[in-house]
Design a protein around this motif. Structure first.
Motif, PDB file in Angstrom:
ATOM      1  N   TYR A 247       0.823  -1.208   0.000  1.00  0.00           N
ATOM      2  CA  TYR A 247       0.000   0.000   0.000  1.00  0.00           C
ATOM      3  C   TYR A 247       0.860   1.263   0.000  1.00  0.00           C
ATOM      4  O   TYR A 247       0.441   2.301  -0.485  1.00  0.00           O
ATOM      5  CB  TYR A 247      -0.930   0.010   1.213  1.00  0.00           C
ATOM      6  N   GLN A 248       2.057   1.181   0.588  1.00  0.00           N
ATOM      7  CA  GLN A 248       2.934   2.356   0.674  1.00  0.00           C
ATOM      8  C   GLN A 248       4.299   2.078   0.065  1.00  0.00           C
ATOM      9  O   GLN A 248       5.307   2.605   0.523  1.00  0.00           O
ATOM     10  CB  GLN A 248       3.099   2.788   2.130  1.00  0.00           C
ATOM     11  N   MET A 314     -14.355   2.200   2.420  1.00  0.00           N
ATOM     12  CA  MET A 314     -14.470   2.187   3.868  1.00  0.00           C
ATOM     13  C   MET A 314     -13.142   1.974   4.591  1.00  0.00           C
ATOM     14  O   MET A 314     -12.981   2.322   5.768  1.00  0.00           O
ATOM     15  CB  MET A 314     -15.459   1.075   4.268  1.00  0.00           C
ATOM     16  N   ARG A 315     -12.142   1.440   3.913  1.00  0.00           N
ATOM     17  CA  ARG A 315     -10.932   0.978   4.595  1.00  0.00           C
ATOM     18  C   ARG A 315     -10.242   2.053   5.435  1.00  0.00           C
ATOM     19  O   ARG A 315      -9.832   1.775   6.571  1.00  0.00           O
ATOM     20  CB  ARG A 315      -9.944   0.369   3.598  1.00  0.00           C
ATOM     21  N   ALA A 321      -6.533   2.741   7.154  1.00  0.00           N
ATOM     22  CA  ALA A 321      -5.711   2.232   6.059  1.00  0.00           C
ATOM     23  C   ALA A 321      -5.178   3.355   5.176  1.00  0.00           C
ATOM     24  O   ALA A 321      -5.823   4.395   5.001  1.00  0.00           O
ATOM     25  CB  ALA A 321      -6.532   1.263   5.200  1.00  0.00           C
ATOM     26  N   TRP A 322      -4.005   3.117   4.623  1.00  0.00           N
ATOM     27  CA  TRP A 322      -3.358   4.051   3.702  1.00  0.00           C
ATOM     28  C   TRP A 322      -3.653   3.644   2.262  1.00  0.00           C
ATOM     29  O   TRP A 322      -3.535   2.465   1.906  1.00  0.00           O
ATOM     30  CB  TRP A 322      -1.852   4.042   3.924  1.00  0.00           C
ATOM     31  N   HIS A 323      -4.027   4.619   1.440  1.00  0.00           N
ATOM     32  CA  HIS A 323      -4.083   4.445  -0.007  1.00  0.00           C
ATOM     33  C   HIS A 323      -3.335   5.607  -0.634  1.00  0.00           C
ATOM     34  O   HIS A 323      -3.592   6.774  -0.291  1.00  0.00           O
ATOM     35  CB  HIS A 323      -5.534   4.432  -0.514  1.00  0.00           C
ATOM     36  N   ASP A 324      -2.423   5.314  -1.541  1.00  0.00           N
ATOM     37  CA  ASP A 324      -1.781   6.397  -2.288  1.00  0.00           C
ATOM     38  C   ASP A 324      -2.848   7.217  -3.007  1.00  0.00           C
ATOM     39  O   ASP A 324      -3.864   6.666  -3.473  1.00  0.00           O
ATOM     40  CB  ASP A 324      -0.806   5.828  -3.325  1.00  0.00           C
ATOM     41  N   GLY A 370      -4.964   4.569  -4.899  1.00  0.00           N
ATOM     42  CA  GLY A 370      -4.296   3.364  -5.340  1.00  0.00           C
ATOM     43  C   GLY A 370      -4.666   2.138  -4.528  1.00  0.00           C
ATOM     44  O   GLY A 370      -5.233   2.214  -3.435  1.00  0.00           O
ATOM     45  N   ALA A 371      -4.321   0.965  -5.081  1.00  0.00           N
ATOM     46  CA  ALA A 371      -4.502  -0.329  -4.421  1.00  0.00           C
ATOM     47  C   ALA A 371      -5.904  -0.471  -3.827  1.00  0.00           C
ATOM     48  O   ALA A 371      -6.082  -0.881  -2.680  1.00  0.00           O
ATOM     49  CB  ALA A 371      -3.438  -0.534  -3.343  1.00  0.00           C
TER      50      ALA A 371
END
Length: 428
Positions: A247-248, A314-315, A321-324, A370-371
């Motif tokens: 994720y990162q 929702m993450r 949670a991390w998303h780019d 992302g992801a």
């Protein structure tokens, strides 16, 4: 962003298509999936197991992303399916996953779900409690058949992942305690409607360290060998899924590293193995595309308000949670500003990123999360009466909508008023 999502001539591309062209055609927000990325992830995972000399059946974990087109993409590659509900089972069967490649997992299977699995002729039920075992025996006897069962063992191993997605500790609701498994297997052998065929384990999701796998697989493989020597006719071992994604941009174990752990812990059993990857196959193959609605300058914070909300992804709200987050137009400058990236939902928790450094953005700009291919659309809701977003799949230089965004009228048509209130009025 990583392949198949990359900038070309200043625009973010999904395989051979500019993502902003898709946005112009379908509107925002929407999920976008790369078929090629899914295929490549499956081939590498399955190939790593084969390369390690393992007899492996890879069953895609449908819960990660249950879209018919996604399941069908993996089925075309030869994958089976890991399902946890009647709906997921029906979806897998509908797109041609052979029943003999379907594993039915989950802690709360109902009698109706068990009956449907038996009627379909699935590979096995991963049974998670004595109570489920006894109910399945009754359902199978009523149908005059035996139910193939793999007992899900909880090895009491810490997967070192988020507390809400770990499943292999003794305090988790999943599986049967390893110390109790032998006794439950003996009960299974004695039940006329049950055919014990194996053991199963699954210690969690988004696992980025191979040591918990090594410990869990070693323990379950040892139990498997002991019980087979004791005369239980075990035929296969299900090792679950859970291998994480980046994720990162973090360094992660490869499928080849994972396969090596499997080979040295369970390979000695010389039996067919079952694997249930989900996120690992679809996570990095998906984006959530959103448009900036406003840039709001607060007293001490700058808010980037986008048209996607926590109901769509929702993450971050659920797991921190991390998303780019990247713009669909390649930044001309390396300059960055700090933003709190938020959605339109009436919840303070509708927060995608806090203090995130991003290129300067303005209202109307498009961004990609992302992801987002796993546990994105499948966990979405219609909170705040927001319709589910569209979902799109791209292959090469073509894209198609695989789930259309329903209209507000369509959502209201699924409801009704009680007779004493009359009919739902037509919208203007």
């Amino acid at each position: 962003m990583t392949q198949p999502f990359a900038y070309s001539e200043g625009r973010l591309q999904a395989e051979g298509v500019a993502v902003e062209d898709i946005a112009a055609a379908v509107g925002t927000p929407f999920y976008l999936y790369s078929a090629s990325a899914m295929q490549q992830a499956y081939r590498r995972f399955a190939g790593a197991l084969q390369g390690a000399g393992l007899d492996a059946l890879v069953c895609y974990a449908v819960k990660a992303n249950p879209q018919l087109a996604v399941i069908a993409t993996f089925a075309a590659e030869g994958a089976g399916a890991d399902v946890v509900s009647e709906g997921e089972l029906r979806r897998a069967l509908a797109v041609g996953v052979p029943a003999e490649k379907i594993v039915f997992a989950g802690v709360g299977k109902t009698a109706g779900e068990l009956a449907l699995g038996l009627e379909a002729g699935i590979l096995q039920f991963n049974v998670e409690s004595r109570e489920e075992l006894r109910l399945l025996d009754q359902v199978a006897r009523d149908k005059g058949v035996q139910a193939p069962v793999a007992l899900r063992v909880n090895p009491d191993v810490d997967a070192r992942t988020h507390a809400k997605i770990t499943t292999g500790k003794s305090e988790n609701k999943f599986g049967i305690d390893c110390d109790d498994a032998a006794a439950v297997l003996q009960e299974a052998v004695a039940l006329p409607g049950i055919l014990p065929v194996g053991l199963a384990t699954h210690i969690g999701s988004q696992i980025t360290d191979l040591e918990p796998y090594e410990a869990a697989f070693q323990r379950v493989a040892g139990l498997f060998a002991e019980q087979r020597e004791a005369g239980v006719p075990l035929q296969r071992l299900d090792l679950g899924g859970g291998l994480g994604i980046a994720y990162q941009q973090e360094a992660l174990p490869t499928p080849e590293d994972y396969a090596a752990v499997v080979a040295r812990t369970a390979g000695r059993l010389d039996v067919p193995l079952v694997f249930e990857p989900g996120r690992h196959l679809v996570g990095e193959a998906g984006l959530l595309i959103s448009r900036v609605v406003y840039v709001k300058q607060g007293r001490s914070r700058r808010f980037l308000i986008v048209d996607a909300g926590m109901n769509d992804l929702m993450r971050p709200a659920l797991y921190e949670a991390w998303h780019d987050i990247v713009p669909l137009r390649e930044p001309a400058s390396a300059a960055r500003l700090r933003y709190d990236v938020v959605g339109p939902i009436c919840e303070t928790g509708d927060l995608f990123a806090e203090g995130r450094e991003l290129p300067e953005l303005a209202a109307g700009d498009l961004v990609a999360f992302g992801a987002a291919g796993a546990y994105g659309a499948t966990m979405a809701s219609t909170y705040n009466s927001r319709p589910p977003v569209a979902e799109v799949m791209v292959q090469g230089d073509s894209f198609e909508v695989i789930r259309a965004r329903p209209s507000h009228d369509a959502l209201m048509r699924s409801e009704s008023l009680p007779s004493w209130l009359g009919k739902v009025p037509k919208s203007g």
